[in-house]
Each structure stands twice: as C-alpha cells, then as structure tokens.
Design a protein around this motif. Sequence first.
Motif, mmCIF file in Angstrom:
data_model
loop_
_atom_site.group_PDB
_atom_site.id
_atom_site.type_symbol
_atom_site.label_atom_id
_atom_site.label_comp_id
_atom_site.label_asym_id
_atom_site.label_seq_id
_atom_site.Cartn_x
_atom_site.Cartn_y
_atom_site.Cartn_z
ATOM 1 N N ASN A 15 0.641 -1.236 -0.192
ATOM 2 C CA ASN A 15 -0.384 -0.082 0.111
ATOM 3 C C ASN A 15 0.954 1.895 -0.040
ATOM 4 O O ASN A 15 0.044 2.368 0.143
ATOM 5 C CB ASN A 15 -1.094 0.133 1.256
ATOM 6 C CG ASN A 15 -2.414 -1.054 0.941
ATOM 7 O OD1 ASN A 15 -2.903 -0.884 0.019
ATOM 8 N ND2 ASN A 15 -2.349 -1.813 2.082
ATOM 9 N N THR A 139 -9.415 -6.505 -10.812
ATOM 10 C CA THR A 139 -8.125 -5.664 -8.888
ATOM 11 C C THR A 139 -8.102 -6.483 -9.113
ATOM 12 O O THR A 139 -7.898 -7.527 -8.179
ATOM 13 C CB THR A 139 -8.613 -5.113 -8.039
ATOM 14 O OG1 THR A 139 -9.494 -4.179 -9.646
ATOM 15 C CG2 THR A 139 -7.722 -4.204 -7.691
ATOM 16 N N ASN A 140 -6.114 -6.275 -8.614
ATOM 17 C CA ASN A 140 -4.888 -7.140 -7.751
ATOM 18 C C ASN A 140 -5.384 -6.947 -6.575
ATOM 19 O O ASN A 140 -4.882 -5.660 -5.725
ATOM 20 C CB ASN A 140 -3.994 -7.007 -8.180
ATOM 21 C CG ASN A 140 -3.605 -7.775 -9.317
ATOM 22 O OD1 ASN A 140 -4.147 -8.646 -10.364
ATOM 23 N ND2 ASN A 140 -2.582 -7.080 -10.339
ATOM 24 N N ARG A 141 -5.250 -8.497 -5.249
ATOM 25 C CA ARG A 141 -5.741 -8.208 -4.767
ATOM 26 C C ARG A 141 -5.002 -8.714 -3.972
ATOM 27 O O ARG A 141 -5.490 -10.576 -3.856
ATOM 28 C CB ARG A 141 -7.353 -8.168 -3.888
ATOM 29 C CG ARG A 141 -7.636 -6.871 -4.244
ATOM 30 C CD ARG A 141 -9.301 -7.132 -3.625
ATOM 31 N NE ARG A 141 -10.363 -5.610 -4.759
ATOM 32 C CZ ARG A 141 -10.070 -4.222 -3.905
ATOM 33 N NH1 ARG A 141 -9.523 -4.090 -3.128
ATOM 34 N NH2 ARG A 141 -11.069 -3.868 -5.132
ATOM 35 N N ASN A 143 -3.859 -11.561 -0.892
ATOM 36 C CA ASN A 143 -3.990 -12.470 0.059
ATOM 37 C C ASN A 143 -3.318 -12.107 1.443
ATOM 38 O O ASN A 143 -1.687 -11.842 1.324
ATOM 39 C CB ASN A 143 -4.436 -13.358 0.219
ATOM 40 C CG ASN A 143 -3.999 -14.563 -0.371
ATOM 41 O OD1 ASN A 143 -3.082 -14.383 -0.087
ATOM 42 N ND2 ASN A 143 -4.914 -15.611 -0.561
#
Length: 265
Positions: A15, A139-141, A143
């Motif tokens: 982030n 969208t790339n997320r 974990n």
Amino acid sequence: AAIFAAVLVGFGRLNRKYDNPLPSLSVAATPEQIAKGERLGRLCEDCHSADGAEGLGGQWFLEDAPPIGTFYAPNLTPTHLEEWTDGEIVRAIREGIHRSGRSLLIMPAQALRNLSDEDVLAVVAYLRSLPPIEPDTPTNRLNLLGAMMAALGVAPFVAQAPITEPVVAPPAGPTAAYGEYLASYACTSCHGADLAGDEPSATPGLRGAGFTWNEDHFIHFIRTGERPSGPPVDGELMPWADLSEYFQDDDELRAIFAHLGTLTQ
C-alpha cells in the motif's frame, strides 16, 4: 508473532504510495507512431496475452503458484486503460508505478525504463489504438500469504526512481551505442542489468571471455535457436523465435553484437 509482523510489513509495502511525478508526454497517434508501437508492443505479449488468445487482454498470472490472492497481468486495451492519461501509462511502463501511486509487481520496469521518449510514446499510441477486449481483468488483491511473500521479496516490487530528463535513443544503425540501447530493454530482464547472467535462473552471461561467438554465430542463433556447437536451445528458456520476429533487421542484431564486444568480464 513473526508471521503477523511479516503480514503487516507486506501489506505496508503493498500500500506504499510513490510520489514520482507524471511525465508531461502525450501521443501524436500518427499511423507511423502506431506502427512503431505495434512492433515494440510485442514485448508485452508474453505476460499480457492469455495462452492461445489474440490481443493484450491480460491473463491470470502465476497460475501454478500458491494461492496468493487475485493477481493478473492486466488488460492493456482501452477496456482497462481508457481512463489512464498518457503520462500515467508512460510512468507505469518505465517506472513501475500504477496510476494509484502504488508499485506494480513483476513488471520489468527496470529494463523498460531505458525506452526513449519516442519509443515509449509509440507503445502508448499502439495500446490506445487496440480494439477493446472484454471483460477487464480483476483488480489485483493479495491475501495474507501474498502479503507474506511481498514482505519476503518473493513478489518483487518494481517501483523505479523518477525519470526527470528527456530520454533519447542513439541513432539507429549497426553500432555498439545503438546495440546497448536495444539490449537494455530486450536482453537485461533475463541476462541481468549488466548482462553478466542470472545465477538463480541459470541464465548465462554475455560478457567478455564468457561469450566467444562471432557475429555470424550470434545472428544464426537468434534466427534459428541453433548454437555453434551443441544441441539447439530450449525455446521456452530462450525466446529466440520471439526475438527473431522482433529484430527482423540483421543490422539490429549486429548492433547488439557490437555492444557485447565492448563488455569486459
């Protein structure tokens, strides 16, 4: 506690926002610029074209990897890029920065940052000219496992330093200077930034005494995948066919070979 700390570090890195300024570049979208960009755009196909599919519609990346979340090489047609400015696309290509300011992952910006202003704008013009491919990639997320991998550097961040000066390519021709430019974006991703090879992936070095071919050997190898001696190279490991299609002019291969001849061990 160690796992929790790694997850926090990973999400923190994922982030992080970078303040690289947007380049004040914009495409002309002339037929000549688009045609040049189409050729350069072939460099995008391995990652951004799904197996067996036409176009740059993106694909699920690291399909055989552990389940780290949603991770796609994005759609590069107007379906995905319509709202991006030319400067945002240029920055993503050469500096590895998403329009959100976050770092892209596994994008070869360290090599593509060497693209000249003229060439990178040609790529943008080509991408804008493509017919939209639906649907857009998700969208790339990542974990928790993906965040841990990010903390450990397994999912490498590629944000590069800002480019603040004009980037101009040397004049085209069979010269070492032009060959250095071509090799900087076509060869370094696999053979290392200094072309000394990459030990983890067993990619050979192309420097000095470790590279003993003559010019004819080099051109023949790129055209056929055949070494001067020994078995042909595995086309999955060394994409000679793709390079042969990209470098259709032998003078470009002569330029790269001339550059290799200037390198010392």
